[in-house]
Design a protein around this motif. Sequence first.
Motif, PDB file in Angstrom:
ATOM      1  N   ILE A  12       0.871  -1.189   0.000  1.00 10.79           N
ATOM      2  CA  ILE A  12       0.000   0.000   0.000  1.00 10.79           C
ATOM      3  C   ILE A  12       0.899   1.228   0.000  1.00 10.79           C
ATOM      4  CG2 ILE A  12      -1.843   1.237   1.226  1.00 10.79           C
ATOM      5  CD1 ILE A  12      -2.839  -1.497   0.588  1.00 10.79           C
ATOM      6  N   SER A  14       3.088   3.228  -3.347  1.00 12.10           N
ATOM      7  CA  SER A  14       4.120   2.752  -4.287  1.00 12.10           C
ATOM      8  C   SER A  14       5.232   3.765  -4.481  1.00 12.10           C
ATOM      9  CB  SER A  14       3.501   2.436  -5.649  1.00 12.10           C
ATOM     10  OG  SER A  14       2.169   2.117  -5.529  1.00 12.10           O
ATOM     11  N   GLY A  15       5.653   4.409  -3.404  1.00 15.91           N
ATOM     12  CA  GLY A  15       6.788   5.338  -3.478  1.00 15.91           C
ATOM     13  C   GLY A  15       8.100   4.584  -3.374  1.00 15.91           C
ATOM     14  N   ILE A  17       9.893   3.335  -0.859  1.00 12.29           N
ATOM     15  CA  ILE A  17       9.974   2.115  -0.046  1.00 12.29           C
ATOM     16  C   ILE A  17       9.031   1.029  -0.577  1.00 12.29           C
ATOM     17  CG2 ILE A  17       9.526   1.212   2.299  1.00 12.29           C
ATOM     18  CD1 ILE A  17      12.162   2.819   1.990  1.00 12.29           C
ATOM     19  N   GLY A  18       7.849   1.432  -1.029  1.00 13.99           N
ATOM     20  CA  GLY A  18       6.910   0.459  -1.598  1.00 13.99           C
ATOM     21  C   GLY A  18       7.532  -0.260  -2.791  1.00 13.99           C
ATOM     22  N   TYR A  35      -0.693  -1.020  -4.708  1.00 18.11           N
ATOM     23  CA  TYR A  35      -1.813  -0.070  -4.696  1.00 18.11           C
ATOM     24  C   TYR A  35      -1.279   1.299  -4.280  1.00 18.11           C
ATOM     25  CZ  TYR A  35      -5.704   2.644  -2.968  1.00 18.11           C
ATOM     26  OH  TYR A  35      -6.571   3.683  -2.733  1.00 18.11           O
ATOM     27  N   ASP A  36      -1.858   2.353  -4.834  1.00 15.72           N
ATOM     28  CA  ASP A  36      -1.505   3.711  -4.422  1.00 15.72           C
ATOM     29  C   ASP A  36      -2.730   4.590  -4.617  1.00 15.72           C
ATOM     30  OD1 ASP A  36       1.491   5.218  -4.085  1.00 15.72           O
ATOM     31  OD2 ASP A  36      -0.191   6.536  -4.599  1.00 15.72           O
ATOM     32  N   GLN A  41       0.929   6.833 -10.048  1.00 19.55           N
ATOM     33  CA  GLN A  41       2.107   6.472  -9.256  1.00 19.55           C
ATOM     34  C   GLN A  41       2.408   4.968  -9.404  1.00 19.55           C
ATOM     35  OE1 GLN A  41       4.266   8.291  -7.676  1.00 19.55           O
ATOM     36  NE2 GLN A  41       5.333   6.636  -6.609  1.00 19.55           N
ATOM     37  N   VAL A  95       2.837   4.125   3.128  1.00 20.43           N
ATOM     38  CA  VAL A  95       2.380   5.489   2.824  1.00 20.43           C
ATOM     39  C   VAL A  95       3.218   6.470   3.631  1.00 20.43           C
ATOM     40  CG1 VAL A  95       0.053   4.628   2.310  1.00 20.43           C
ATOM     41  CG2 VAL A  95       0.531   5.574   4.581  1.00 20.43           C
ATOM     42  N   LEU A 101      -2.810   9.454   8.833  1.00 26.62           N
ATOM     43  CA  LEU A 101      -2.992   8.791   7.535  1.00 26.62           C
ATOM     44  C   LEU A 101      -2.835   7.274   7.688  1.00 26.62           C
ATOM     45  CD1 LEU A 101      -3.240   8.773   4.427  1.00 26.62           C
ATOM     46  CD2 LEU A 101      -0.774   9.158   4.320  1.00 26.62           C
ATOM     47  N   LYS A 102      -1.798   6.857   8.396  1.00 27.72           N
ATOM     48  CA  LYS A 102      -1.553   5.414   8.542  1.00 27.72           C
ATOM     49  C   LYS A 102      -2.706   4.774   9.345  1.00 27.72           C
ATOM     50  CE  LYS A 102       3.515   5.543   8.177  1.00 27.72           C
ATOM     51  NZ  LYS A 102       3.936   4.741   7.035  1.00 27.72           N
ATOM     52  N   ILE A 105      -5.624   4.196   7.116  1.00 29.85           N
ATOM     53  CA  ILE A 105      -5.417   3.046   6.217  1.00 29.85           C
ATOM     54  C   ILE A 105      -5.649   1.736   6.990  1.00 29.85           C
ATOM     55  CG2 ILE A 105      -3.681   1.811   4.825  1.00 29.85           C
ATOM     56  CD1 ILE A 105      -3.772   4.346   3.478  1.00 29.85           C
ATOM     57  N   SER A 122       5.674  -0.010   7.453  1.00 29.38           N
ATOM     58  CA  SER A 122       7.096   0.297   7.214  1.00 29.38           C
ATOM     59  C   SER A 122       7.560   1.496   8.038  1.00 29.38           C
ATOM     60  CB  SER A 122       7.333   0.632   5.734  1.00 29.38           C
ATOM     61  OG  SER A 122       6.900  -0.394   4.907  1.00 29.38           O
ATOM     62  N   HIS A 145      10.246  -2.479   9.870  1.00 28.65           N
ATOM     63  CA  HIS A 145      10.935  -1.242   9.452  1.00 28.65           C
ATOM     64  C   HIS A 145      12.183  -1.560   8.641  1.00 28.65           C
ATOM     65  CE1 HIS A 145      13.898   2.099  10.688  1.00 28.65           C
ATOM     66  NE2 HIS A 145      13.204   2.522   9.669  1.00 28.65           N
TER      67      HIS A 145
HETATM   68  P1  NAI Z   1       7.031   8.155  -0.524  1.00 31.26           P
HETATM   69  O1  NAI Z   1       6.513   9.534  -0.315  1.00 31.26           O
HETATM   70  O2  NAI Z   1       8.133   7.921  -1.496  1.00 31.26           O
HETATM   71  O3  NAI Z   1       5.806   7.200  -0.948  1.00 31.26           O
HETATM   72  C1  NAI Z   1       4.552   7.228  -0.341  1.00 31.26           C
HETATM   73  C2  NAI Z   1       3.508   6.752  -1.339  1.00 31.26           C
HETATM   74  O4  NAI Z   1       2.270   6.608  -0.647  1.00 31.26           O
HETATM   75  C3  NAI Z   1       3.269   7.733  -2.486  1.00 31.26           C
HETATM   76  O5  NAI Z   1       3.357   7.042  -3.717  1.00 31.26           O
HETATM   77  C4  NAI Z   1       1.842   8.247  -2.242  1.00 31.26           C
HETATM   78  O6  NAI Z   1       1.121   8.538  -3.434  1.00 31.26           O
HETATM   79  C5  NAI Z   1       1.223   7.059  -1.501  1.00 31.26           C
HETATM   80  N1  NAI Z   1       0.052   7.395  -0.693  1.00 31.26           N
HETATM   81  C6  NAI Z   1      -0.222   8.536  -0.029  1.00 31.26           C
HETATM   82  N2  NAI Z   1      -1.421   8.431   0.585  1.00 31.26           N
HETATM   83  C7  NAI Z   1      -1.911   7.196   0.299  1.00 31.26           C
HETATM   84  C8  NAI Z   1      -3.108   6.513   0.628  1.00 31.26           C
HETATM   85  N3  NAI Z   1      -4.044   7.071   1.376  1.00 31.26           N
HETATM   86  N4  NAI Z   1      -3.292   5.260   0.142  1.00 31.26           N
HETATM   87  C9  NAI Z   1      -2.342   4.678  -0.649  1.00 31.26           C
HETATM   88  N5  NAI Z   1      -1.195   5.293  -0.992  1.00 31.26           N
HETATM   89  C10 NAI Z   1      -0.982   6.538  -0.531  1.00 31.26           C
HETATM   90  O7  NAI Z   1       7.422   7.620   0.938  1.00 31.26           O
HETATM   91  P2  NAI Z   1       8.542   6.534   1.320  1.00 31.26           P
HETATM   92  O8  NAI Z   1       9.865   7.193   1.449  1.00 31.26           O
HETATM   93  O9  NAI Z   1       8.389   5.373   0.416  1.00 31.26           O
HETATM   94  O10 NAI Z   1       8.101   6.145   2.817  1.00 31.26           O
HETATM   95  C11 NAI Z   1       7.023   5.269   3.077  1.00 31.26           C
HETATM   96  C12 NAI Z   1       7.123   4.773   4.519  1.00 31.26           C
HETATM   97  O11 NAI Z   1       8.350   4.063   4.694  1.00 31.26           O
HETATM   98  C13 NAI Z   1       7.119   5.892   5.576  1.00 31.26           C
HETATM   99  O12 NAI Z   1       6.417   5.465   6.710  1.00 31.26           O
HETATM  100  C14 NAI Z   1       8.590   6.038   5.922  1.00 31.26           C
HETATM  101  O13 NAI Z   1       8.808   6.528   7.230  1.00 31.26           O
HETATM  102  C15 NAI Z   1       9.054   4.590   5.813  1.00 31.26           C
HETATM  103  N6  NAI Z   1      10.476   4.447   5.585  1.00 31.26           N
HETATM  104  C16 NAI Z   1      11.103   5.314   4.712  1.00 31.26           C
HETATM  105  C17 NAI Z   1      12.479   5.228   4.528  1.00 31.26           C
HETATM  106  C18 NAI Z   1      13.169   6.174   3.607  1.00 31.26           C
HETATM  107  O14 NAI Z   1      14.380   6.356   3.754  1.00 31.26           O
HETATM  108  N7  NAI Z   1      12.467   6.779   2.644  1.00 31.26           N
HETATM  109  C19 NAI Z   1      13.284   4.184   5.227  1.00 31.26           C
HETATM  110  C20 NAI Z   1      12.502   3.285   6.058  1.00 31.26           C
HETATM  111  C21 NAI Z   1      11.141   3.435   6.221  1.00 31.26           C
END
Ligand code: NAI
Length: 319
Positions: A12, A14-15, A17-18, A35-36, A41, A95, A101-102, A105, A122, A145
């Motif tokens: 859930i 697709s940024g 980490i997804g 899913y996103d 995305q 997400v 938000l989390k 979800i 995550s 994590h």
């Molecule tokens: P990101 O901003 O790259 O991706 C988030 C994705 O979630 C986006 O594609 C967005 O469109 C989507 N999204 C937003 N609202 C949504 C919803 N209601 N339903 C479905 N999708 C939705 O974020 P990133 O960096 O991938 O981080 C995701 C999680 O992973 C966060 O909790 C972050 O703390 C955690 N994390 C991040 C790390 C990093 O270095 N980026 C490392 C370890 C964990």
Amino acid sequence: MASPATGEVVIIGSGLIGQSWAMLFASGGFKVKLYDIEPQQVTNALEKIRKEMKFLEQSGSLKGSLSAEEQGSLISGCLTMQAAAEGAMHIQECVPENLELKKKIFAQLDQIIDDKVVLSSSTSCLLPSNLFAGLVHAKQCIVAHPVNPPYYVPLVELVPHPETAPATVDRTYALMRKIGQSPVRVMKEIDGFALNRLQYAVISEAWRLVEEGIVSPSDLDLVMSDGLGMRYAFIGPLETMHLNAEGMLSYCDKYSEGMRRVLKTFGPIPDFSGATVEKVNQAMCVKVPDDPEHLAARRQWRDECLLRLAKLKRQMQSQ
Ligand code: NAI
């Protein structure tokens, strides 16, 4: 609960980490649904993943035993969370880091899922009890994590909340091993989990040493990259103690007094502002200017280093 070797995984969000999780699960042979909230995305993510897999295959770094094409074909997009979650055995939430938000979800998923799926977040720093409180399926919830970039850095911290069933932890542990990650069990939830607590302890003392003018910012980084970090990539701080004397008992016997003496001189928590930020920022920008191009190029170089380090670690383990 189902065996972790079969079933579908849902991502859930697709940024960054997804996408990494999707690649890792596909490398283990699992079918993955992405899913996103932004459908575009998902399209972009699928394209990026396939490109990245091809690149990894060409450079001999693709994980798992399937080809890039086979792994790519295991990942598909999904237009609704309901359709994605149906029949899943593991759902990995990715997400943005926002508690409300989390929680929203997980509340939605709680209404859709059965009692066989594991719901995993995550999150980097939100406490699992805050994320999962009040859910009907709280027993099936856990934090997994990852560390950025997860494809090259295998550690995953598994953090339960008080209601997480031991079977949920065990199953997630087995699943992480199955996709080649290196899970650790954090027995009790704690702010910062284990990795960030260690990281913040290091950052904190680094900051104080620079603030007090004891070492320059660039020399401080060398202390880690050309000193401590060299061995920490292979052995942790506790094994380092064990090896740096005739075993742990001998190390504590020889060095505990000195360690306590030095530790007593550690200063208060820095506020990470003011003149020291200027000083550190200036030094970092000399090395890596903080415009998007330079930062991206340096990140790419870092990932290349990590990829080669991961290869070396695999070789060293198999000796
Ligand atoms: P990101 O901003 O790259 O991706 C988030 C994705 O979630 C986006 O594609 C967005 O469109 C989507 N999204 C937003 N609202 C949504 C919803 N209601 N339903 C479905 N999708 C939705 O974020 P990133 O960096 O991938 O981080 C995701 C999680 O992973 C966060 O909790 C972050 O703390 C955690 N994390 C991040 C790390 C990093 O270095 N980026 C490392 C370890 C964990």
